[in-house]
Design a protein around this motif. Structure first.
Motif, PDB file in Angstrom:
ATOM      1  N   SER A  77     -70.713 -29.969   4.000  1.00  0.00           N
ATOM      2  CA  SER A  77     -69.905 -29.394   3.662  1.00  0.00           C
ATOM      3  C   SER A  77     -68.072 -28.994   4.376  1.00  0.00           C
ATOM      4  O   SER A  77     -67.035 -28.805   3.702  1.00  0.00           O
ATOM      5  CB  SER A  77     -70.146 -28.004   3.826  1.00  0.00           C
ATOM      6  N   ILE A 123     -65.743 -32.292   3.888  1.00  0.00           N
ATOM      7  CA  ILE A 123     -64.924 -32.130   2.291  1.00  0.00           C
ATOM      8  C   ILE A 123     -64.210 -30.897   2.068  1.00  0.00           C
ATOM      9  O   ILE A 123     -63.178 -31.444   1.804  1.00  0.00           O
ATOM     10  CB  ILE A 123     -66.201 -31.674   1.144  1.00  0.00           C
ATOM     11  N   PHE A 124     -64.609 -30.033   2.555  1.00  0.00           N
ATOM     12  CA  PHE A 124     -63.209 -28.525   2.671  1.00  0.00           C
ATOM     13  C   PHE A 124     -62.072 -28.989   3.635  1.00  0.00           C
ATOM     14  O   PHE A 124     -60.430 -29.117   3.656  1.00  0.00           O
ATOM     15  CB  PHE A 124     -64.064 -27.478   4.089  1.00  0.00           C
ATOM     16  N   LEU A 170     -60.771 -32.021   4.093  1.00  0.00           N
ATOM     17  CA  LEU A 170     -60.316 -32.986   3.600  1.00  0.00           C
ATOM     18  C   LEU A 170     -59.524 -33.028   1.751  1.00  0.00           C
ATOM     19  O   LEU A 170     -58.334 -32.818   1.795  1.00  0.00           O
ATOM     20  CB  LEU A 170     -61.084 -34.216   2.473  1.00  0.00           C
ATOM     21  N   ALA A 171     -60.279 -31.595   1.131  1.00  0.00           N
ATOM     22  CA  ALA A 171     -60.012 -30.727   0.271  1.00  0.00           C
ATOM     23  C   ALA A 171     -58.338 -30.181   1.020  1.00  0.00           C
ATOM     24  O   ALA A 171     -57.049 -30.003   0.304  1.00  0.00           O
ATOM     25  CB  ALA A 171     -60.899 -30.291  -0.619  1.00  0.00           C
ATOM     26  N   LEU A 172     -58.822 -29.660   1.874  1.00  0.00           N
ATOM     27  CA  LEU A 172     -57.749 -28.715   2.510  1.00  0.00           C
ATOM     28  C   LEU A 172     -56.735 -30.010   2.586  1.00  0.00           C
ATOM     29  O   LEU A 172     -54.961 -29.157   2.623  1.00  0.00           O
ATOM     30  CB  LEU A 172     -57.975 -27.970   4.099  1.00  0.00           C
ATOM     31  N   GLY A 207     -55.720 -32.227   1.123  1.00  0.00           N
ATOM     32  CA  GLY A 207     -54.897 -32.338   0.015  1.00  0.00           C
ATOM     33  C   GLY A 207     -54.408 -31.796  -1.040  1.00  0.00           C
ATOM     34  O   GLY A 207     -53.373 -31.771  -0.985  1.00  0.00           O
ATOM     35  N   GLN A 208     -54.939 -31.007  -0.981  1.00  0.00           N
ATOM     36  CA  GLN A 208     -54.336 -29.051  -1.095  1.00  0.00           C
ATOM     37  C   GLN A 208     -52.194 -29.278  -0.044  1.00  0.00           C
ATOM     38  O   GLN A 208     -51.766 -29.087  -0.917  1.00  0.00           O
ATOM     39  CB  GLN A 208     -54.710 -28.363  -0.643  1.00  0.00           C
ATOM     40  N   SER A 209     -52.516 -29.667   0.907  1.00  0.00           N
ATOM     41  CA  SER A 209     -51.229 -29.474   1.891  1.00  0.00           C
ATOM     42  C   SER A 209     -50.789 -30.498   1.164  1.00  0.00           C
ATOM     43  O   SER A 209     -49.880 -30.409   1.096  1.00  0.00           O
ATOM     44  CB  SER A 209     -51.714 -29.484   3.108  1.00  0.00           C
ATOM     45  N   ASN A 231     -57.918 -18.227  -2.199  1.00  0.00           N
ATOM     46  CA  ASN A 231     -59.165 -18.389  -2.477  1.00  0.00           C
ATOM     47  C   ASN A 231     -60.534 -18.702  -1.412  1.00  0.00           C
ATOM     48  O   ASN A 231     -61.478 -17.983  -2.070  1.00  0.00           O
ATOM     49  CB  ASN A 231     -58.850 -20.395  -2.617  1.00  0.00           C
ATOM     50  N   TRP A 232     -59.951 -18.280  -0.235  1.00  0.00           N
ATOM     51  CA  TRP A 232     -60.131 -17.729   0.256  1.00  0.00           C
ATOM     52  C   TRP A 232     -60.978 -16.097   0.542  1.00  0.00           C
ATOM     53  O   TRP A 232     -62.445 -16.328   0.270  1.00  0.00           O
ATOM     54  CB  TRP A 232     -59.852 -18.133   1.965  1.00  0.00           C
ATOM     55  N   GLU A 272     -63.381 -16.007  -2.258  1.00  0.00           N
ATOM     56  CA  GLU A 272     -65.038 -16.934  -2.218  1.00  0.00           C
ATOM     57  C   GLU A 272     -65.982 -16.199  -1.261  1.00  0.00           C
ATOM     58  O   GLU A 272     -67.327 -16.180  -1.650  1.00  0.00           O
ATOM     59  CB  GLU A 272     -65.225 -18.600  -1.569  1.00  0.00           C
TER      60      GLU A 272
END
Length: 225
Positions: A14, A17-18, A20-22, A24-26, A63-64, A67
């Motif tokens: 988790s 993935i978090f 990598l996603a963060l 990617g978002q940046s 988003n945080w 969640e």
């Protein structure tokens, strides 16, 4: 090390993935932000400038907060509310906070129970509600960060369009703030409700979030044990 990786694989996966996603978002956000700047005849910003900007912070924080609000309210609701047949729910008759014996606290604590489960008073109350306290605290801090960063972004846009600047108080009751907030809340609670309802009738073999494949629809995983 191998034992640690195996016994902590869910948390580690988790986290990876978090991150990598963060990232990617940046990167995507930086590219999109520079595209908009150039369309308005402004100079592009560096990656570091972007990830430390209010534009990036408001997108992350909004988003945080949704969640953590989702988990806060779901954990709170599952104390008292039930859904027959869902593995996300306690069985009928088990509503409430449970007895000290059921919760293994105080005189009923085990030798290997957490230290604060063996005490009384404020420390026991804090530990007994520590998950809700943590989730609620992160939600409030994220929501505050969203409001502060969103206020800066909104005033930047106001300045560009020659509109008077607004106070933080004006911003948090504005349509822009609540549009950002509610579009995340509705999607989070849709996902929670779908998980509760789908898990009554659908199965995923091997997942702790699903009942065993052969368990009848009206029985929860707790009742089947």
């Amino acid at each position: 090390m191998r034992h640690f990786l195996r016994t902590s694989s869910l948390s580690l996966a988790s986290l990876i993935i978090f991150v990598l996603a963060l990232l990617g978002q940046s990167f995507a956000g930086h590219a999109y932000n520079n595209e908009e700047l150039m369309q308005h005849g402004q100079a592009p910003v560096t990656y570091i400038d972007f990830v430390t900007s209010s534009d990036f912070l408001v997108d992350v924080a909004e988003n945080w907060q949704s969640e953590f609000l989702q988990f806060f309210l779901f954990i709170l609701a599952t104390i008292w509310l039930i859904q027959r047949g869902s593995p996300e729910s306690k069985k009928y008759g088990d509503e409430g906070t449970g007895t000290d014996e059921e919760q293994m606290v105080g005189a009923h604590a085990r030798a290997d129970s957490p230290r604060w489960a063996k005490v009384r008073g404020v420390r026991l109350w804090i530990y007994s509600n520590s998950l809700l306290i943590a989730m609620g605290t992160v939600f409030l801090l994220s929501w505050l960060a969203q409001s502060l960063a969103g206020h800066v972004v909104a005033n930047q846009e106001n300045a560009q369009h020659g509109v008077p600047l607004e106070t933080w108080g004006d911003y948090i009751v504005s349509p822009d703030f609540w549009n950002r907030t509610l579009q995340n809340w509705q999607s989070e609670f849709l996902a929670v409700g779908a998980m509760v309802a789908f898990s009554i009738y659908l199965r995923q073999r091997g997942s702790s979030e699903s009942k065993p494949v052969g368990v009848p629809h009206h029985i929860s995983s707790v009742e089947s044990e």
